[in-house]
Design a protein around this motif. Sequence first.
Motif, PDB file in Angstrom:
ATOM      1  N   VAL A  57      16.869 -26.552 -29.835  1.00 11.28           N
ATOM      2  CA  VAL A  57      17.292 -27.177 -28.575  1.00 11.28           C
ATOM      3  C   VAL A  57      17.776 -26.059 -27.654  1.00 11.28           C
ATOM      4  N   PHE A  58      17.331 -26.092 -26.390  1.00 10.83           N
ATOM      5  CA  PHE A  58      17.724 -25.057 -25.427  1.00 10.83           C
ATOM      6  C   PHE A  58      18.435 -25.687 -24.235  1.00 10.83           C
ATOM      7  N   LYS A  59      19.489 -24.981 -23.783  1.00 14.98           N
ATOM      8  CA  LYS A  59      20.191 -25.419 -22.578  1.00 14.98           C
ATOM      9  C   LYS A  59      20.222 -24.217 -21.661  1.00 14.98           C
ATOM     10  N   ASP A  60      19.687 -24.385 -20.461  1.00 19.80           N
ATOM     11  CA  ASP A  60      19.618 -23.295 -19.488  1.00 19.80           C
ATOM     12  C   ASP A  60      19.064 -22.013 -20.125  1.00 19.80           C
ATOM     13  N   GLY A  61      17.999 -22.205 -20.924  1.00 20.80           N
ATOM     14  CA  GLY A  61      17.305 -21.038 -21.475  1.00 20.80           C
ATOM     15  C   GLY A  61      17.893 -20.475 -22.754  1.00 20.80           C
ATOM     16  N   LYS A  62      19.091 -20.931 -23.153  1.00 21.02           N
ATOM     17  CA  LYS A  62      19.696 -20.400 -24.398  1.00 21.02           C
ATOM     18  C   LYS A  62      19.612 -21.455 -25.495  1.00 21.02           C
ATOM     19  N   GLU A  63      19.339 -21.004 -26.709  1.00 20.23           N
ATOM     20  CA  GLU A  63      19.315 -21.956 -27.825  1.00 20.23           C
ATOM     21  C   GLU A  63      20.748 -22.395 -28.138  1.00 20.23           C
ATOM     22  N   ILE A  64      20.929 -23.694 -28.365  1.00 18.18           N
ATOM     23  CA  ILE A  64      22.278 -24.198 -28.665  1.00 18.18           C
ATOM     24  C   ILE A  64      22.277 -24.955 -29.996  1.00 18.18           C
ATOM     25  N   ARG A  65      23.460 -25.043 -30.597  1.00 19.30           N
ATOM     26  CA  ARG A  65      23.637 -25.833 -31.820  1.00 19.30           C
ATOM     27  C   ARG A  65      24.116 -27.224 -31.424  1.00 19.30           C
ATOM     28  N   THR A  66      23.447 -28.257 -31.925  1.00 21.80           N
ATOM     29  CA  THR A  66      23.932 -29.625 -31.677  1.00 21.80           C
ATOM     30  C   THR A  66      23.976 -30.362 -33.010  1.00 21.80           C
ATOM     31  N   HIS A  67      24.590 -29.703 -34.013  1.00 21.93           N
ATOM     32  CA  HIS A  67      24.576 -30.280 -35.367  1.00 21.93           C
ATOM     33  C   HIS A  67      25.507 -31.469 -35.486  1.00 21.93           C
ATOM     34  N   THR A  68      26.544 -31.522 -34.626  1.00 20.08           N
ATOM     35  CA  THR A  68      27.475 -32.657 -34.691  1.00 20.08           C
ATOM     36  C   THR A  68      27.585 -33.263 -33.294  1.00 20.08           C
ATOM     37  N   VAL A  69      28.079 -34.488 -33.239  1.00 19.81           N
ATOM     38  CA  VAL A  69      28.226 -35.149 -31.934  1.00 19.81           C
ATOM     39  C   VAL A  69      29.191 -34.378 -31.022  1.00 19.81           C
ATOM     40  N   PRO A  70      30.380 -33.940 -31.520  1.00 21.87           N
ATOM     41  CA  PRO A  70      31.247 -33.152 -30.632  1.00 21.87           C
ATOM     42  C   PRO A  70      30.569 -31.884 -30.110  1.00 21.87           C
ATOM     43  N   GLU A  71      29.731 -31.245 -30.948  1.00 20.79           N
ATOM     44  CA  GLU A  71      28.999 -30.050 -30.472  1.00 20.79           C
ATOM     45  C   GLU A  71      28.075 -30.426 -29.321  1.00 20.79           C
ATOM     46  N   ALA A  72      27.348 -31.541 -29.505  1.00 21.48           N
ATOM     47  CA  ALA A  72      26.408 -31.971 -28.453  1.00 21.48           C
ATOM     48  C   ALA A  72      27.163 -32.282 -27.160  1.00 21.48           C
ATOM     49  N   ILE A  73      28.283 -33.026 -27.288  1.00 24.62           N
ATOM     50  CA  ILE A  73      29.067 -33.368 -26.091  1.00 24.62           C
ATOM     51  C   ILE A  73      29.614 -32.089 -25.457  1.00 24.62           C
ATOM     52  N   GLY A  74      30.039 -31.138 -26.319  1.00 23.78           N
ATOM     53  CA  GLY A  74      30.568 -29.867 -25.821  1.00 23.78           C
ATOM     54  C   GLY A  74      29.541 -29.096 -24.992  1.00 23.78           C
ATOM     55  N   HIS A  75      28.271 -29.272 -25.312  1.00 29.50           N
ATOM     56  CA  HIS A  75      27.210 -28.602 -24.551  1.00 29.50           C
ATOM     57  C   HIS A  75      26.760 -29.434 -23.352  1.00 29.50           C
ATOM     58  N   GLY A  76      27.508 -30.489 -23.059  1.00 30.94           N
ATOM     59  CA  GLY A  76      27.189 -31.276 -21.857  1.00 30.94           C
ATOM     60  C   GLY A  76      26.056 -32.268 -22.045  1.00 30.94           C
ATOM     61  N   ILE A  77      25.863 -32.729 -23.311  1.00 30.46           N
ATOM     62  CA  ILE A  77      24.806 -33.715 -23.559  1.00 30.46           C
ATOM     63  C   ILE A  77      25.453 -35.058 -23.876  1.00 30.46           C
ATOM     64  N   ALA A  78      24.951 -36.116 -23.297  1.00 33.06           N
ATOM     65  CA  ALA A  78      25.476 -37.458 -23.578  1.00 33.06           C
ATOM     66  C   ALA A  78      24.326 -38.359 -23.983  1.00 33.06           C
ATOM     67  N   TYR A  79      24.613 -39.295 -24.903  1.00 31.91           N
ATOM     68  CA  TYR A  79      23.593 -40.245 -25.340  1.00 31.91           C
ATOM     69  C   TYR A  79      24.174 -41.650 -25.252  1.00 31.91           C
ATOM     70  N   ALA A  80      23.627 -42.469 -24.360  1.00 36.17           N
ATOM     71  CA  ALA A  80      24.073 -43.864 -24.237  1.00 36.17           C
ATOM     72  C   ALA A  80      23.110 -44.727 -25.032  1.00 36.17           C
ATOM     73  N   THR A  81      23.648 -45.357 -26.067  1.00 32.35           N
ATOM     74  CA  THR A  81      22.794 -46.013 -27.046  1.00 32.35           C
ATOM     75  C   THR A  81      22.279 -47.360 -26.586  1.00 32.35           C
ATOM     76  N   GLU A  82      21.135 -47.734 -27.168  1.00 31.05           N
ATOM     77  CA  GLU A  82      20.555 -49.049 -26.907  1.00 31.05           C
ATOM     78  C   GLU A  82      21.416 -50.128 -27.561  1.00 31.05           C
ATOM     79  N   ASP A  83      22.022 -49.762 -28.716  1.00 32.79           N
ATOM     80  CA  ASP A  83      22.736 -50.769 -29.494  1.00 32.79           C
ATOM     81  C   ASP A  83      24.212 -50.735 -29.118  1.00 32.79           C
ATOM     82  N   ARG A  84      24.570 -51.325 -27.952  1.00 31.80           N
ATOM     83  CA  ARG A  84      25.945 -51.150 -27.494  1.00 31.80           C
ATOM     84  C   ARG A  84      26.942 -51.854 -28.409  1.00 31.80           C
ATOM     85  N   LYS A  85      26.495 -52.878 -29.136  1.00 34.84           N
ATOM     86  CA  LYS A  85      27.429 -53.603 -30.019  1.00 34.84           C
ATOM     87  C   LYS A  85      27.889 -52.701 -31.174  1.00 34.84           C
TER      88      LYS A  85
END
Length: 512
Positions: free
Chosen positions: A326-354
């Motif tokens: 996974v690359f962000k602004d040209g640099k490879e990033i680690r998104t192994h955990t949800v906090p890591e992904a959020i820390g890199h400015g990525i958000a995921y709004a799920t289909e299953d809101r319940k």
Amino acid sequence: MGDNGTALLEMRDITKRFGAVTALSDVNLTVRQGEIHAICGENGAGKSTLMKVLSGIYPHGSYNGEIVFDGAPGDFKDIRSSERRGIAIIHQELALVPVLSIAENIFLGNEHASAGVISWHETTTNAQQLLDRVGLRESPGTRISDIGVGKQQLVEIAKALSKKVKLLILDEPTAALNDEDSRHLLDLILELRRQGLTCIIISHKLNEVMRVADTITVLRDGRTIETLAVGPELAEEDIIRGMVGRPLVDRFPERTAHEIGDITFAIEDWTVYHPLDQQRKVVDGVSLNVRRGEVVGLAGLMGAGRTELAMSVFGRSYGKKAGGAVFKDGKEIRTHTVPEAIGHGIAYATEDRKHFGLNLMDDIARSITLASLPKVSRQSVINEHEETKVAERFRKDMRIKAPSVKAITGNLSGGNQQKVVLSKWVFADPDVLILDEPTRGIDVGAKYEIYTIINSLAAQGKAVIVISSELPELIGLCDRIYTLNEGRLTGEVARADASQETLMRYMMKGRG
């Protein structure tokens, strides 16, 4: 159409109040024997409330008005008593037991048993006959947790048929289904009607309603607006006008012209294995990218791997042993955990809101700030005043219909819950937003508002990925659309070249 058009169901002057709120006001509904009768209306129009009155979830005595079903009064005190008379309701949130098999679910509470011993042979044989009838090719022994939502829906219908149903009520039956599964389900409903079954279908998807319904009743603000016969002269716009009280000139807001910048987010050669079956690639060597200010769509039939792709990128929330980068602004990033992904400015709004998007016990304010609590707290103490201020701003901007930001999210309609989920991620201020079925089960008016929010995010320079099963939605929203089939990328289509036919062709590509 039924033999002689006799009424199987009449609901007369139904009024239902919750405290000071009148949810239904003198609603009338007549459903004829052997017809498919659609109920349309915006979120909060009273569709589900009306069906809960009919099925006895709101018991006789808790509403005014009368119900006549199959020639006798329908004074149902609970859901069992309406079921005994032949009314079956299948909710949008399916009610199956995941750890049990298909056959066990079909006959749950209605077992083939003598002297307390279940006859498995009889159970399996009868389940198989019902599965044949609904066109489901799974074995009766398969666990519910191992089949997708589309197939679970068919199990629910098989379960209803096992109870000798006379009136089948489907609440948003295709909301979670892709086009192919939807088509199968609608064909099944038409086939059951040919066999004499009467059906009520609640749906926001007007093209589907027009395809299967004989009659459409439109509800608005808890009142019956009109009942329309479906025919060549009836247009979708006529139904929309009744639902919203104003013609929707355009279902998609105009995109404000803004610069689309450089690639900010990219996935390369991403591969994910199924969590239970290490041999099965659910995502297979996918590479894609999104630019700043761009809305990119992901199209695919059910099982294509769209949600699995998104969840695996977002903190490895799905699957095993993902390959790729996974690359962000040209640099490879680690998104192994949800906090890591959020820390890199990525958000995921799920289909299953319940299940994943909201804690339905929380109030609106906490639900919005949950992913970014540091913004409203000092030294780990939440400043409730600040939290309320933030939530109040979103309630206004997002037009969330609720008495206050202290309202519990579980009590909101689907459209408003979805706005709360979106608010949560907008407040987190990510650079990349992945929206999975952002308008699932939401009416036309609320969809338009959510499209406006998505456009404004792009205009602020965010990179937005939209996963949707509705092709017109992808075409109306996106600058580019990728198509997936069985985990592989099969096409990339620019907005100018996107038509439903083109996308469908790519989505089916590479099958047998």
